[in-house]
Every structure is written in structure tokens, then in C-alpha cells.
Write a protein that holds these residues in place. Structure first.
Motif, PDB file in Angstrom:
ATOM      1  N   ARG A 225       0.830  -1.207   0.000  1.00 48.22           N
ATOM      2  CA  ARG A 225       0.000   0.000   0.000  1.00 48.22           C
ATOM      3  C   ARG A 225       0.865   1.258   0.000  1.00 48.22           C
ATOM      4  NH1 ARG A 225      -3.252  -3.232   3.453  1.00 48.22           N
ATOM      5  NH2 ARG A 225      -2.288  -2.375   5.332  1.00 48.22           N
TER       6      ARG A 225
ATOM      7  N   SER B 227     -14.725  -3.702   1.068  1.00 46.67           N
ATOM      8  CA  SER B 227     -13.727  -4.588   1.629  1.00 46.67           C
ATOM      9  C   SER B 227     -12.978  -3.942   2.790  1.00 46.67           C
ATOM     10  CB  SER B 227     -12.719  -5.024   0.566  1.00 46.67           C
ATOM     11  OG  SER B 227     -12.108  -3.901  -0.020  1.00 46.67           O
TER      12      SER B 227
ATOM     13  N   ARG C 143     -10.835  -1.234  -1.414  1.00 46.00           N
ATOM     14  CA  ARG C 143     -12.010  -0.841  -2.186  1.00 46.00           C
ATOM     15  C   ARG C 143     -13.234  -0.755  -1.282  1.00 46.00           C
ATOM     16  NH1 ARG C 143     -12.501  -5.094  -6.902  1.00 46.00           N
ATOM     17  NH2 ARG C 143     -12.368  -6.421  -5.047  1.00 46.00           N
TER      18      ARG C 143
ATOM     19  N   ARG D 118      -6.702  -3.729  -3.632  1.00 50.18           N
ATOM     20  CA  ARG D 118      -8.073  -4.250  -3.679  1.00 50.18           C
ATOM     21  C   ARG D 118      -8.691  -4.334  -2.292  1.00 50.18           C
ATOM     22  NH1 ARG D 118      -6.247  -7.662  -8.044  1.00 50.18           N
ATOM     23  NH2 ARG D 118      -5.642  -9.279  -6.555  1.00 50.18           N
ATOM     24  N   GLN D 119      -7.870  -4.502  -1.254  1.00 47.00           N
ATOM     25  CA  GLN D 119      -8.403  -4.552   0.100  1.00 47.00           C
ATOM     26  C   GLN D 119      -9.000  -3.223   0.539  1.00 47.00           C
ATOM     27  OE1 GLN D 119      -5.133  -5.822   2.498  1.00 47.00           O
ATOM     28  NE2 GLN D 119      -5.435  -7.995   2.047  1.00 47.00           N
TER      29      GLN D 119
ATOM     30  N   ALA E 257      -1.465  -4.676  -6.626  1.00 47.39           N
ATOM     31  CA  ALA E 257      -2.920  -4.797  -6.765  1.00 47.39           C
ATOM     32  C   ALA E 257      -3.582  -5.526  -5.597  1.00 47.39           C
ATOM     33  CB  ALA E 257      -3.255  -5.483  -8.089  1.00 47.39           C
ATOM     34  N   PRO E 258      -3.019  -6.643  -5.052  1.00 46.01           N
ATOM     35  CA  PRO E 258      -3.703  -7.323  -3.944  1.00 46.01           C
ATOM     36  C   PRO E 258      -3.953  -6.424  -2.744  1.00 46.01           C
ATOM     37  CG  PRO E 258      -1.977  -8.719  -4.845  1.00 46.01           C
ATOM     38  CD  PRO E 258      -1.814  -7.377  -5.486  1.00 46.01           C
TER      39      PRO E 258
END
Length: 497
Positions: A178, A286, A283, A280-281, A276-277
Motif C-alpha cells: 500500500r 472490503s 475498495r 483491492r483490500q 494490486a492485492p
């Protein structure tokens, strides 16, 4: 079990005397305490406190009554103290070779050095974007915005890499991703803005090239921090092949731009896939799940301080300025022809592979010195010998790389003794600065490098001339200062952690 028996009437627990043991004649049976000590000699010799022995006795079912009747001791703790006194200390060495966390393969370090140097070939392909008359300082067109963007990128990404590595050190790979996902785009925008301001109303091609350079630096930082050197190398392969071909044969402008854009897109896409992983958390939908999974641990999580990354950023800025002065000296010596990707800059960049490996070798030698010496003076002498050996190896590799790049570089200027001496002194500044950084003394390294860069800037502004002649004096002073700082830390065992 308590250490002492209940106190007798009118007495204290610690005044209860042990049952006296009679003196045994030589013909009598062996002392039971000696027999017990012999039976558990290996364990007792390795114990660092009698309580360890008492725990062993209790685990064997040794009661206080049996201890008094058979061994004449008040309880198992008194027996443990007796055994501890009768057996000499003999802490066994660990089986097998001693662990060395500083061992690293040479091939991986050399690969990183190549990855650091390959982007310099982009200047060969990007020559059409930098066409035009030179500026008043004798540099090629577009050099100033490119240098401004590169310096900003080195400073920003050094600090970003330190923060990301700090998260990795805490075991939080998602937080590392991040940090990179947020910091890399911001750095690219900042570097592009700096290049635009440095260009003023002219050099639109240079600003465009600097924007691509900024995007590459951010994406490459992501891949290097996350250990994807090979993927970065593969992404740069098309650009590398095109640049090498362009050195010997003309290449159309559209092909040059296509190769540059293709490699840049590949690097950026790979970096985006790596982060990306973690992105995505975050978003909508989530975030709640992420917070619920963390629970109360979020309150106890230790976050790296932003201020801790600032010395690393300024260290990157100081080193960047010094390396660019070495490159600018080559350009001026070449009468303004070529680009900032000169033999000196390429040699210094390639030398980062051997420099990294030799830093690990030095840290490994320091660990071996801690194990092999018993006095601070002996340890200091051992690490000094290791330091001299590693420094000599690095400077020898830098000298070989400088000769090789100067011989292979098309139309490179002839390098004289002053040039090589300045390059070796700059290499000494670079390597000792990295060593101080690994010692945790990055603040001192950053202060010396930034002060050196400022001194060289002021000297060149006041006395325009050959940057190599000025650098010979400036680099010598900086190398001496940093070598003094290193020598002050060599004898400290805590610096070799």
C-alpha cells in the motif's frame, strides 16, 4: 513447589539448616551428589542458572523428602545450587556451521547492478526527443529538466523504498504494497512537475521524456523492493536490444519511441500487478472486512515514522548530485555531445552490484570477527582488515568497469589520471556512505553527501571549469570524513547487528 519448607515455631524459613552430611572415608561409597552430577553433567555444565537444574530435578520427580534423605540438602533448589557449584561451566558450541545471515549470492547482486544501469540506455533511444541547440553551460538540449526530474526521483524513491522496507521488516507485506501503491504515483507526478518547471517554455520533448523517466523510477522501485529484479530485467530487454542496435545502426524515430513506450508500459503494468492485492483490500465494501480481520491488533500495530525515511531521501539526493556531476564532467569533456548516460555514470551504476555484495561480505566478516575475538581492540583490528579488503575490491571493480565502459562507449573522451582519481574517490564516498547506512548511521552519511554536493555546486558556480578537477578535492574531503565515521563505528559490536 516452594523453595523453602514451612518455618518451625519461633524460627524463619531461611534459617532452617540442612541435614549435615558426614565426611566419607575414601573406602566408602561415592557421594550421591557426585553421582547425580556425573549423571547430568552435560546439562548442568550448560546451565546458566541453578534454577534450570532445579527444574530438571523436579521434572525427574525429585521430592524434598528424597532430597533431604539421600542428598542431605534442604530442597531441590539447594541441591541444584550444590550441583551448579560442583560442575564447571562448559557451554557447548552449536552443531554445524555458525549461522550467517549476511551470506548472499554474487550473481543476484550483479543482476541488480545490471538492472540499475540498463535504464541509462534509454537516453540513447530518446535522443530525438532531446534534439536542439545546447544551453549556455555547454550541455545538450533538455539536460537540465532531465537532471532535475532524475534528482527529484532519486530523492523521493530512496525515502519511499526505506518506508516500504520498514513495513517489510515489521512483517506487514500488505502495508508495504500500500505504501508503494500510494507513493510511486505521487513521486512520478512530483518529478514530472519539477522537470516541467526546470524546462520553462522550451524543451517539450525533454519534459515528455522526463515524465516517462519518473514513471519508470516509481515502478522500478516497486519491483526492486518486492524482489522482482528478473521481471524488471525482462521488461527492459526490448529497450536494451534496440539501444544497442542504435549504437551501430540508424533506427527510425517511430521504432525508438515504440521500444521506449513498450518497455515502460511493461514495467508499469508489472508494478501495478504487484501492488494490486493490497489495493483491492481498500475498495469500498472490503474496508470493513479488513478492519474486522485486524480487530484489536490494529491498536497495537507499530507504524514506521515518516521522519525516519527523510535521511535516506537526502542521502539519495546527495549521492545523485555527485554522480550527475561526474556525468556532466564527461559531457563537457566531450564538448556537449552525447547525453548524461556517460561512461562514468554507467560505471558507477554497474558497480552497485559488486558494492552490494561486498557490503554483505563486510557484514559477514564483522560477524566472524565477533565470534573469533575476545577484546575490543582485537575486534577493531579484525574488522579494519576486512574493511580494507572490501574497499580495495570495490575500487578495483570500479576501475575495471570504468576502463571497459570508456573503451566500449562510442566516441567517448579519453580518460586521464585526474578523471580516474576523481572517479575512485567518488566511489569511496559512495561505498562508505552505503556502509554507514547499513550501520544505521545514515544521518551522518546524508549530512556529508549533501554538504559535499552543495560545496561542489558552489565551487563550480564561483569558479567555472572542469568538474573533475573540482571533484578531486571535494570527493577527497568527503571520503576522508566518511572513512573517519566508519572507523569510529568499527569497534562497536552494536553497529554490526
Amino acid at each position: 513447589m516452594s523453595r523453602d519448607l514451612p518455618a518451625p515455631p519461633g524460627g524463619r524459613p531461611d534459617t532452617l539448616s540442612a541435614v549435615p552430611r558426614q565426611r566419607r572415608p575414601r573406602w566408602a561409597a561415592p557421594d550421591p551428589v557426585d553421582q547425580l552430577a556425573e549423571r547430568h553433567r552435560e546439562f548442568i555444565a550448560a546451565a546458566v542458572h541453578p534454577d534450570e537444574i532445579a527444574a530438571l530435578l523436579e521434572s525427574d520427580g525429585m521430592s524434598d523428602d528424597r532430597t533431604r534423605e539421600r542428598y542431605g540438602c534442604r530442597n531441590s533448589f539447594a541441591l541444584a545450587e550444590e550441583l551448579y557449584e560442583r560442575v564447571e561451566r562448559a557451554h557447548p558450541e552449536p552443531s554445524g556451521p555458525a549461522p550467517d545471515p549476511w551470506r548472499i549470492g554474487l550473481l543476484g547482486c550483479l543482476l541488480r547492478g545490471v538492472v540499475f544501469a540498463l535504464p541509462g540506455l534509454a537516453y540513447v533511444l530518446g535522443a530525438p526527443l532531446l534534439a536542439g541547440p545546447g544551453d549556455g553551460s555547454g550541455l545538450p538540449a533538455g539536460t537540465v529538466p532531465l537532471l532535475a526530474g532524475a534528482l527529484c526521483g532519486w530523492m523521493w524513491n530512496q525515502g519511499l523504498a526505506h518506508r516500504a522496507y520498514s513495513w517489510l521488516g515489521l512483517g506487514d507485506r500488505d502495508a508495504c504494497r500500500r505504501a508503494l501503491a500510494g507513493g510511486a504515483p505521487v513521486g512520478a507526478l512530483l518529478c514530472t512537475a519539477v522537470a516541467r518547471l526546470a524546462a520553462g517554455d522550451g524543451d517539450p520533448g525533454a519534459v515528455f521524456f522526463a515524465a516517462g523517466e519518473a514513471c519508470y523510477l516509481g515502478a522500478a522501485t516497486v519491483l526492486l523492493v518486492l524482489g522482482r529484479e528478473r521481471a524488471l530485467l525482462y521488461s527492459l530487454s526490448p529497450m536494451t536490444a534496440g539501444a544497442l542496435f542504435a549504437l551501430v545502426q540508424p533506427v527510425p524515430v517511430w521504432a525508438r519511441l515504440s521500444l521506449l513506450a513498450g518497455s515502460l508500459a511493461a514495467v508499469v503494468l508489472l508494478a501495478a500487478r504487484e501492488v494490486a492485492p493490497a489495493v483491492r483490500q481498500l475498495r469500498p465494501g472490503s474496508v470493513t472486512l479488513l478492519a474486522a480481520s485486524d480487530g484489536a491488533e490494529e491498536k497495537d500495530r507499530v507504524s514506521p515514522r515518516l521522519a525516519a525515511s527523510l535521511p535516506y531521501a537526502f542521502f539519495g539526493l546527495g549521492i545523485g548530485v555527485l554522480v550527475l556531476y561526474a556525468a556532466v564532467g564527461d559531457v563537457i569533456a566531450h564538448e556537449g555531445r552525447g547525453s548524461v548516460a556517460t561512461p562514468a555514470a554507467v560505471a558507477l551504476t554497474l558497480s552497485m552490484g559488486p558494492a552490494e555484495w561486498l557490503l554483505y561480505r563486510f557484514r559477514s566478516g564483522g560477524l566472524a570477527g565477533l565470534r573469533a575475538t575476545s577484546t575490543p581492540g582485537a575486534f577493531w583490528r579484525a574488522t579494519t582488515v576486512t574493511l580494507v579488503q572490501c574497499m580495495a575490491c570495490y575500487l578495483a571493480s570500479l576501475l575495471i568497469l570504468a576502463h571497459a565502459t570508456a573503451a566500449l562507449w562510442p566516441g567517448a573522451p579519453r580518460l586521464d589520471a585526474v578523471h580516474f582519481a576523481g572517479l575512485l574517490l567518488l566511489g569511496a564516498v559512495l561505498w562508505t556512505g552505503l556502509l554507514l547506512q547499513s550501520f544505521g548511521a545514515v544521518l551522518g552519511a546524508a549530512a556529508v553527501c549533501c554538504a559535499t554536493a552543495l560545496t561542489q555546486t558552489v565551487a563550480l558556480a564561483a569558479y567555472p571549469g572542469d568538474p573533475h578537477a573540482v571533484g578531486l578535492l571535494v570527493y577527497g574531503g568527503a571520503a576522508t570524513l566518511q572513512a573517519t565515521l566508519v572507523c569510529g563505528l568499527l569497534g562497536r559490536a552494536t553497529a554490526h547487528r
